[in-house]
Design a protein around this motif. Sequence first.
Motif, PDB file in Angstrom:
ATOM      1  N   GLU B  69      28.181  38.337  66.010  1.00 33.32           N
ATOM      2  CA  GLU B  69      27.330  37.097  65.995  1.00 33.32           C
ATOM      3  C   GLU B  69      25.777  37.422  66.373  1.00 33.32           C
ATOM      4  OE1 GLU B  69      28.110  33.590  65.912  1.00 33.32           O
ATOM      5  OE2 GLU B  69      30.376  33.654  65.918  1.00 33.32           O
ATOM      6  N   VAL B  88      27.820  24.243  58.685  1.00 31.34           N
ATOM      7  CA  VAL B  88      28.608  24.200  59.825  1.00 31.34           C
ATOM      8  C   VAL B  88      30.127  24.486  59.758  1.00 31.34           C
ATOM      9  CG1 VAL B  88      29.115  22.785  61.860  1.00 31.34           C
ATOM     10  CG2 VAL B  88      26.649  22.945  61.012  1.00 31.34           C
ATOM     11  N   GLY B  89      30.851  23.885  58.529  1.00 29.26           N
ATOM     12  CA  GLY B  89      32.108  23.728  58.309  1.00 29.26           C
ATOM     13  C   GLY B  89      32.584  25.356  57.622  1.00 29.26           C
ATOM     14  N   ARG B  91      30.872  27.849  58.457  1.00 30.85           N
ATOM     15  CA  ARG B  91      31.039  28.593  59.809  1.00 30.85           C
ATOM     16  C   ARG B  91      32.048  28.716  60.601  1.00 30.85           C
ATOM     17  NH1 ARG B  91      26.050  30.831  60.609  1.00 30.85           N
ATOM     18  NH2 ARG B  91      25.984  30.861  62.754  1.00 30.85           N
ATOM     19  N   ALA B  92      32.795  27.387  60.983  1.00 32.58           N
ATOM     20  CA  ALA B  92      34.012  27.145  61.659  1.00 32.58           C
ATOM     21  C   ALA B  92      35.216  27.579  61.121  1.00 32.58           C
ATOM     22  CB  ALA B  92      33.962  25.495  61.957  1.00 32.58           C
ATOM     23  N   ARG B  95      34.896  31.711  61.425  1.00 30.40           N
ATOM     24  CA  ARG B  95      35.384  31.978  62.713  1.00 30.40           C
ATOM     25  C   ARG B  95      36.931  31.518  62.952  1.00 30.40           C
ATOM     26  NH1 ARG B  95      30.077  29.271  64.433  1.00 30.40           N
ATOM     27  NH2 ARG B  95      28.646  31.198  64.887  1.00 30.40           N
ATOM     28  N   ARG B  96      37.453  30.417  62.653  1.00 30.38           N
ATOM     29  CA  ARG B  96      38.886  30.490  63.056  1.00 30.38           C
ATOM     30  C   ARG B  96      39.749  31.630  62.207  1.00 30.38           C
ATOM     31  NH1 ARG B  96      43.459  28.859  60.060  1.00 30.38           N
ATOM     32  NH2 ARG B  96      42.315  28.628  58.047  1.00 30.38           N
ATOM     33  N   ALA B  99      38.994  35.000  64.177  1.00 28.13           N
ATOM     34  CA  ALA B  99      39.919  34.985  65.307  1.00 28.13           C
ATOM     35  C   ALA B  99      41.387  35.189  65.020  1.00 28.13           C
ATOM     36  CB  ALA B  99      39.627  33.497  66.070  1.00 28.13           C
TER      37      ALA B  99
END
Lengths: 225, 225
Positions: B69, B88-89, B91-92, B95-96, B99
């Motif tokens: 990050e 933003v979507g 990026r989410a 990251r999901r 993870a």
Amino acid sequence: MRKLYHYPISPFSRKVRVMLAEKELPCEVIIENFWERRREFLAMNPAAQVPVLKEADGSIYADSTAICEYLDERYGDDPQYSLIGRSVGERAETRRIAAWFNNKFYYEVTKYILDEKVYKHYRRQGEPDSGAIRAAKSNILYHLDYIAHLTREHKWLAGERYSIADITAASHISVLDYFSDVPWNHSPAVKEWYALAKSRPGFRLVLEERIPGFRPPSYYDNPDF
Amino acid sequence: MRKLYHYPISPFSRKVRVMLAEKELPCEVIIENFWERRREFLAMNPAAQVPVLKEADGSIYADSTAICEYLDERYGDDPQYSLIGRSVGERAETRRIAAWFNNKFYYEVTKYILDEKVYKHYRRQGEPDSGAIRAAKSNILYHLDYIAHLTREHKWLAGERYSIADITAASHISVLDYFSDVPWNHSPAVKEWYALAKSRPGFRLVLEERIPGFRPPSYYDNPDF
């Protein structure tokens, strides 16, 4: 209406609930017994983990850290209100400490307690393994010392501002506190930091919840201990 | 000069090395036998984990996700070049998936293999536990199916652009491949995605490294398999 699929004593669910409250984002909360692997839930999050956030437009967000980053990006236009931090350096330190509790603390402490005391009970898998509980009770001391060390340097864990590092750590501590597994006498500094964290928006909601078959100690939801 | 304290077969170290290469950031790499808990290393990262990044100005960054990050924020002014995503979507979702591999895949597959085959050997803790190895070999199939599923929907794991989701997943797969623990016949789609990932900047450097006592299969560092 925004919906959060959560489980009351999941530290990851608690973190997102507190984050939503800090951002003043209203949300309907739905208890998800994630271990039952409900078909519609798996379709939202194939990892079968809580929490899952569903926005009013139907968009779905999973993984608690990805959700927190999303909420901060989407509803934190003013960096003044970022719960991750303002400068690049501050943000890196906040994320490092949040990751410490999401990963290290979780696997060394919280997971043992939840698996042995709660999930075994609900899944009828027998009595808690006393070795695992002992490991958690021993490991937590070192983490409490680390919290005390960090709060000697700053007001909050990652600096002078309340951040996702505090939200993450306090979420884990609050879960353990539900089961009377935080040795509060070990460190007055940790107790002081946690009392401050408990008084932040969102924690009241989180500490009001109960799960069947387990009752927290009397001081658990008292913001002044 | 920027320094990275790493360990060659840590998937978390690999992820950061590839990230640095994608950003064209030169870096001196230093092998850290993190399990020896060297005093100066613990001072940099009390979690005692690799990788740790030390910038030329002396600032220190720990936790592989926080480092990625940081690198994207500090050296990715143009969102066009973000390895996390533009919207933003996006990026989410990136990251999901990152993870998923950092946590789920790591604890269900990579950790078993590294603990049993490598760290037990270096710490002289005896023979690998065949039950743990079998669990990893069984668990990986479901994850390979998930990669195949994602690449049916897009070119890369989180969308049409190469991202930290691919870097994370390919870092784990590359570590398992070092020990011949990826059943390549299970899914041609995964093989195709991994061949593309292997040809990205940084992977050549990562795949050149060897650790004492273990030799990878002959196809391991061939970008075309």
